[in-house]
Write a protein that holds these residues in place. Structure first.
Motif, PDB file in Angstrom:
ATOM      1  N   ILE A  10       0.851  -1.204   0.000  1.00  0.00           N
ATOM      2  CA  ILE A  10       0.000   0.000   0.000  1.00  0.00           C
ATOM      3  C   ILE A  10       0.882   1.248   0.000  1.00  0.00           C
ATOM      4  N   GLY A  11       0.775   2.049  -1.066  1.00  0.00           N
ATOM      5  CA  GLY A  11       1.541   3.294  -1.147  1.00  0.00           C
ATOM      6  C   GLY A  11       2.852   3.083  -1.872  1.00  0.00           C
ATOM      7  N   ALA A  12       2.789   2.869  -3.194  1.00  0.00           N
ATOM      8  CA  ALA A  12       3.988   2.482  -3.948  1.00  0.00           C
ATOM      9  C   ALA A  12       4.280   3.421  -5.114  1.00  0.00           C
ATOM     10  N   SER A  13       3.733   4.638  -5.075  1.00  0.00           N
ATOM     11  CA  SER A  13       3.916   5.535  -6.220  1.00  0.00           C
ATOM     12  C   SER A  13       5.325   6.111  -6.301  1.00  0.00           C
ATOM     13  N   ARG A  14       5.987   6.248  -5.139  1.00  0.00           N
ATOM     14  CA  ARG A  14       7.338   6.843  -5.137  1.00  0.00           C
ATOM     15  C   ARG A  14       8.053   6.445  -3.855  1.00  0.00           C
ATOM     16  N   GLY A  15       9.301   6.893  -3.728  1.00  0.00           N
ATOM     17  CA  GLY A  15      10.057   6.680  -2.495  1.00  0.00           C
ATOM     18  C   GLY A  15      10.223   5.209  -2.138  1.00  0.00           C
ATOM     19  N   ASP A  60      -6.513   5.631  -1.986  1.00  0.00           N
ATOM     20  CA  ASP A  60      -6.157   6.687  -1.037  1.00  0.00           C
ATOM     21  C   ASP A  60      -6.418   6.069   0.326  1.00  0.00           C
ATOM     22  N   VAL A  61      -5.392   5.970   1.149  1.00  0.00           N
ATOM     23  CA  VAL A  61      -5.533   5.199   2.396  1.00  0.00           C
ATOM     24  C   VAL A  61      -6.584   5.787   3.343  1.00  0.00           C
ATOM     25  N   ASP A  62      -6.923   7.059   3.162  1.00  0.00           N
ATOM     26  CA  ASP A  62      -7.897   7.700   4.049  1.00  0.00           C
ATOM     27  C   ASP A  62      -9.337   7.560   3.551  1.00  0.00           C
ATOM     28  N   ASP A  63      -9.526   6.915   2.417  1.00  0.00           N
ATOM     29  CA  ASP A  63     -10.847   6.854   1.790  1.00  0.00           C
ATOM     30  C   ASP A  63     -11.469   5.470   2.008  1.00  0.00           C
ATOM     31  N   VAL A  84       1.757  -2.061   4.644  1.00  0.00           N
ATOM     32  CA  VAL A  84       1.212  -0.704   4.552  1.00  0.00           C
ATOM     33  C   VAL A  84       2.366   0.281   4.729  1.00  0.00           C
ATOM     34  N   ASN A  85       2.741   0.906   3.629  1.00  0.00           N
ATOM     35  CA  ASN A  85       3.909   1.798   3.615  1.00  0.00           C
ATOM     36  C   ASN A  85       3.541   3.278   3.614  1.00  0.00           C
ATOM     37  N   ALA A  86       2.383   3.628   3.050  1.00  0.00           N
ATOM     38  CA  ALA A  86       2.035   5.047   2.840  1.00  0.00           C
ATOM     39  C   ALA A  86       2.119   5.835   4.138  1.00  0.00           C
ATOM     40  N   GLY A  87       2.618   7.042   4.047  1.00  0.00           N
ATOM     41  CA  GLY A  87       2.691   7.900   5.226  1.00  0.00           C
ATOM     42  C   GLY A  87       3.045   9.320   4.818  1.00  0.00           C
ATOM     43  N   ILE A  88       2.805  10.252   5.734  1.00  0.00           N
ATOM     44  CA  ILE A  88       3.120  11.665   5.485  1.00  0.00           C
ATOM     45  C   ILE A  88       3.907  12.225   6.676  1.00  0.00           C
ATOM     46  N   SER A  89       4.624  13.317   6.415  1.00  0.00           N
ATOM     47  CA  SER A  89       5.440  13.884   7.509  1.00  0.00           C
ATOM     48  C   SER A  89       4.734  15.020   8.235  1.00  0.00           C
ATOM     49  N   PHE A 134       3.812  -2.834   8.865  1.00  0.00           N
ATOM     50  CA  PHE A 134       3.489  -1.404   8.851  1.00  0.00           C
ATOM     51  C   PHE A 134       4.798  -0.632   8.782  1.00  0.00           C
ATOM     52  N   MET A 135       4.842   0.411   7.934  1.00  0.00           N
ATOM     53  CA  MET A 135       6.045   1.241   7.927  1.00  0.00           C
ATOM     54  C   MET A 135       5.941   2.236   9.072  1.00  0.00           C
ATOM     55  N   SER A 136       6.706   1.971  10.105  1.00  0.00           N
ATOM     56  CA  SER A 136       6.762   2.849  11.260  1.00  0.00           C
ATOM     57  C   SER A 136       7.987   3.746  11.112  1.00  0.00           C
ATOM     58  N   SER A 137       8.594   4.088  12.214  1.00  0.00           N
ATOM     59  CA  SER A 137       9.798   4.914  12.212  1.00  0.00           C
ATOM     60  C   SER A 137      10.435   4.815  13.592  1.00  0.00           C
ATOM     61  N   SER A 156       2.271  10.249  15.749  1.00  0.00           N
ATOM     62  CA  SER A 156       1.525   9.437  14.764  1.00  0.00           C
ATOM     63  C   SER A 156       2.132   8.042  14.652  1.00  0.00           C
ATOM     64  N   LYS A 157       3.469   7.960  14.665  1.00  0.00           N
ATOM     65  CA  LYS A 157       4.099   6.636  14.523  1.00  0.00           C
ATOM     66  C   LYS A 157       4.061   5.868  15.854  1.00  0.00           C
ATOM     67  N   ALA A 158       4.120   6.576  16.994  1.00  0.00           N
ATOM     68  CA  ALA A 158       3.937   5.890  18.283  1.00  0.00           C
ATOM     69  C   ALA A 158       2.517   5.320  18.357  1.00  0.00           C
ATOM     70  N   TRP A 186      16.996   6.336   7.948  1.00  0.00           N
ATOM     71  CA  TRP A 186      16.731   7.702   7.461  1.00  0.00           C
ATOM     72  C   TRP A 186      17.145   7.708   5.999  1.00  0.00           C
ATOM     73  N   VAL A 187      16.155   7.792   5.114  1.00  0.00           N
ATOM     74  CA  VAL A 187      16.365   7.437   3.714  1.00  0.00           C
ATOM     75  C   VAL A 187      16.141   8.642   2.795  1.00  0.00           C
ATOM     76  N   ARG A 188      16.977   8.710   1.734  1.00  0.00           N
ATOM     77  CA  ARG A 188      16.876   9.808   0.755  1.00  0.00           C
ATOM     78  C   ARG A 188      15.658   9.636  -0.146  1.00  0.00           C
ATOM     79  N   ASP A 190      11.593  11.883  -0.964  1.00  0.00           N
ATOM     80  CA  ASP A 190      10.990  13.222  -0.822  1.00  0.00           C
ATOM     81  C   ASP A 190      10.812  13.547   0.657  1.00  0.00           C
ATOM     82  N   MET A 191      10.429  12.525   1.454  1.00  0.00           N
ATOM     83  CA  MET A 191      10.225  12.763   2.881  1.00  0.00           C
ATOM     84  C   MET A 191      11.553  12.884   3.623  1.00  0.00           C
ATOM     85  N   GLY A 192      12.472  11.985   3.369  1.00  0.00           N
ATOM     86  CA  GLY A 192      13.727  11.940   4.116  1.00  0.00           C
ATOM     87  C   GLY A 192      14.688  13.060   3.760  1.00  0.00           C
TER      88      GLY A 192
HETATM   89  N1  LIG Z   1      12.329   8.470   4.330  1.00  0.00           N
HETATM   90  C1  LIG Z   1      12.620   8.262   5.599  1.00  0.00           C
HETATM   91  O1  LIG Z   1      13.713   8.621   6.077  1.00  0.00           O
HETATM   92  C2  LIG Z   1      11.649   7.538   6.501  1.00  0.00           C
HETATM   93  C3  LIG Z   1      12.078   7.235   7.802  1.00  0.00           C
HETATM   94  C4  LIG Z   1      11.217   6.554   8.658  1.00  0.00           C
HETATM   95  C5  LIG Z   1       9.963   6.174   8.199  1.00  0.00           C
HETATM   96  N2  LIG Z   1       9.561   6.498   6.922  1.00  0.00           N
HETATM   97  C6  LIG Z   1       8.222   6.057   6.514  1.00  0.00           C
HETATM   98  O2  LIG Z   1       8.328   5.323   5.306  1.00  0.00           O
HETATM   99  C7  LIG Z   1       7.109   5.459   4.538  1.00  0.00           C
HETATM  100  C8  LIG Z   1       7.447   5.894   3.133  1.00  0.00           C
HETATM  101  O3  LIG Z   1       8.146   7.132   3.227  1.00  0.00           O
HETATM  102  P1  LIG Z   1       8.963   7.767   2.006  1.00  0.00           P
HETATM  103  O4  LIG Z   1      10.211   8.295   2.580  1.00  0.00           O
HETATM  104  O5  LIG Z   1       8.996   6.860   0.840  1.00  0.00           O
HETATM  105  O6  LIG Z   1       8.005   9.025   1.710  1.00  0.00           O
HETATM  106  P2  LIG Z   1       7.577   9.728   0.337  1.00  0.00           P
HETATM  107  O7  LIG Z   1       8.672   9.665  -0.661  1.00  0.00           O
HETATM  108  O8  LIG Z   1       7.023  11.040   0.757  1.00  0.00           O
HETATM  109  O9  LIG Z   1       6.377   8.771  -0.201  1.00  0.00           O
HETATM  110  C9  LIG Z   1       5.205   8.673   0.554  1.00  0.00           C
HETATM  111  C10 LIG Z   1       4.297   7.645  -0.101  1.00  0.00           C
HETATM  112  O10 LIG Z   1       3.091   7.554   0.680  1.00  0.00           O
HETATM  113  C11 LIG Z   1       1.992   7.775  -0.201  1.00  0.00           C
HETATM  114  N3  LIG Z   1       0.852   8.383   0.480  1.00  0.00           N
HETATM  115  C12 LIG Z   1       0.842   9.448   1.318  1.00  0.00           C
HETATM  116  N4  LIG Z   1      -0.412   9.719   1.690  1.00  0.00           N
HETATM  117  C13 LIG Z   1      -1.219   8.811   1.070  1.00  0.00           C
HETATM  118  C14 LIG Z   1      -2.615   8.578   1.054  1.00  0.00           C
HETATM  119  N5  LIG Z   1      -3.481   9.342   1.748  1.00  0.00           N
HETATM  120  N6  LIG Z   1      -3.072   7.538   0.319  1.00  0.00           N
HETATM  121  C15 LIG Z   1      -2.233   6.766  -0.385  1.00  0.00           C
HETATM  122  N7  LIG Z   1      -0.900   6.943  -0.428  1.00  0.00           N
HETATM  123  C16 LIG Z   1      -0.406   7.964   0.291  1.00  0.00           C
HETATM  124  C17 LIG Z   1       2.534   8.701  -1.281  1.00  0.00           C
HETATM  125  O11 LIG Z   1       1.668   8.683  -2.391  1.00  0.00           O
HETATM  126  P3  LIG Z   1       1.484   9.982  -3.367  1.00  0.00           P
HETATM  127  O12 LIG Z   1       2.571   9.876  -4.388  1.00  0.00           O
HETATM  128  O13 LIG Z   1       0.108   9.823  -3.935  1.00  0.00           O
HETATM  129  O14 LIG Z   1       1.613  11.205  -2.512  1.00  0.00           O
HETATM  130  C18 LIG Z   1       3.893   8.044  -1.518  1.00  0.00           C
HETATM  131  O15 LIG Z   1       3.780   6.892  -2.311  1.00  0.00           O
HETATM  132  C19 LIG Z   1       6.240   6.453   5.320  1.00  0.00           C
HETATM  133  O16 LIG Z   1       5.310   5.752   6.116  1.00  0.00           O
HETATM  134  C20 LIG Z   1       7.252   7.175   6.188  1.00  0.00           C
HETATM  135  O17 LIG Z   1       6.659   7.732   7.359  1.00  0.00           O
HETATM  136  C21 LIG Z   1      10.378   7.163   6.065  1.00  0.00           C
END
Ligand SMILES: NC(=O)c1ccc[n+]([C@@H]2O[C@H](COP(=O)([O-])OP(=O)(O)OC[C@H]3O[C@@H](n4cnc5c(N)ncnc54)[C@H](OP(=O)(O)O)[C@@H]3O)[C@@H](O)[C@H]2O)c1
Length: 231
Positions: A10-15, A60-63, A84-89, A134-137, A156-158, A186-188, A190-192
């Motif tokens: 769940i949530g595989a469009s990017r990152g 959309d995970v919220d729908d 379930v990977n999708a998440g926001i910062s 679940f993708m936590s942190s 949110s992650k706790a 901590w990964v490169r 868009d979020m990291g």
């Molecule tokens: N990067 C890090 O350093 C890091 C560290 C610890 C944990 N994490 C966790 O790892 C996971 C992935 O992070 P990332 O770094 O790959 O972030 P990212 O590049 O910002 O990608 C986030 C992904 O989540 C999807 N998403 C967000 N809201 C959504 C929604 N309402 N419905 C469906 N999909 C949704 C995005 O889809 P759209 O393209 O549609 O927006 C995108 O595919 C997250 O849970 C994040 O909290 C990341």
């Protein structure tokens, strides 16, 4: 070669989600990968074409309506893993004094409530002894919070960790599921951000290793190198 196993990601469009879809497909998994808007998920579409092992679904995970529609479309598909990977910062400024109710509701909903609702709705299709990840942190660790900062993302992650514990103790226990709350490093992405020390390829290789290695039922909080994290 196929390994005969299916993962719903769940949530595989990017990152990390996009990276995981590719890594698991290359390891022989059949990957059902969701994107909020498949028409814009061009990299995932290209990956699906090049690997031949990725099917793209919309969520959309919220729908809740979209979740019901996805559950209906996948009703006949047994799953070995639900991830379930999708998440926001959330907003840049996360001090308790400045957060808005709208921001708190959005981040808590997307990062904590929605993932566990998805798991609850789709777990009937996960095989007994299968895995729900679940993708936590690490930022969700209460014991690990020695610096403060990122308050909303942390809670949110706790909360995700806590709700996953409840899922593991109920549906997870009934079905002997392996329930994983994973920290990708901590990964490169868009979020990291560009300054993060770990690349997507290294993180997803580790995460896939952990997914394939941990077959012990129960609830585990692990990083991408398989190390146990303090709750
Ligand atoms: N990067 C890090 O350093 C890091 C560290 C610890 C944990 N994490 C966790 O790892 C996971 C992935 O992070 P990332 O770094 O790959 O972030 P990212 O590049 O910002 O990608 C986030 C992904 O989540 C999807 N998403 C967000 N809201 C959504 C929604 N309402 N419905 C469906 N999909 C949704 C995005 O889809 P759209 O393209 O549609 O927006 C995108 O595919 C997250 O849970 C994040 O909290 C990341």
């Amino acid at each position: 070669m196929s390994n005969g196993k299916t993962v719903l990601l769940i949530g595989a469009s990017r990152g990390l989600g996009l990276g995981l879809a590719g890594e698991l497909a290359r390891r022989g998994w059949q990957v059902i990968a969701t994107a909020r808007d498949p028409s814009k998920a061009t990299e995932l579409t290209a990956l699906a074409a090049s690997t031949g092992r990725i099917e793209i679904e919309k969520l959309d995970v919220d729908d809740v309506g979209q979740l019901e529609a996805l559950a209906a479309r996948l009703a006949s598909r047994p799953l070995d893993v639900l991830f379930v990977n999708a998440g926001i910062s959330g907003p840049r400024d996360q001090s308790v004094a400045d957060l808005s109710r709208v921001d708190v509701a959005q981040v808590m909903w997307t990062n904590a409530l929605s993932p566990v609702r998805i798991a609850g709705r789709l777990q009937p299709q996960v095989a007994a002894g299968g895995t729900v990840a679940f993708m936590s942190s690490l930022l969700g660790s209460i014991a690990g919070n020695t610096s403060g900062g990122f308050e909303l993302y942390r809670i949110s992650k706790a909360s995700l960790n806590m709700l996953a514990r409840g899922f593991a103790a109920t549906a997870g226990k009934d079905k002997n599921l392996v329930v994983l709350n994973l920290h990708p490093g901590w990964v490169r992405t868009d979020m990291g951000g560009p300054q993060a020390p770990v690349g997507v390829e290294e993180s997803v290789r580790g995460l896939a290793d952990v997914l394939e290695a941990r077959r012990d039922a129960g609830h585990h909080y692990l990083d991408y190198q398989g190390r146990e994290l303090p709750w």
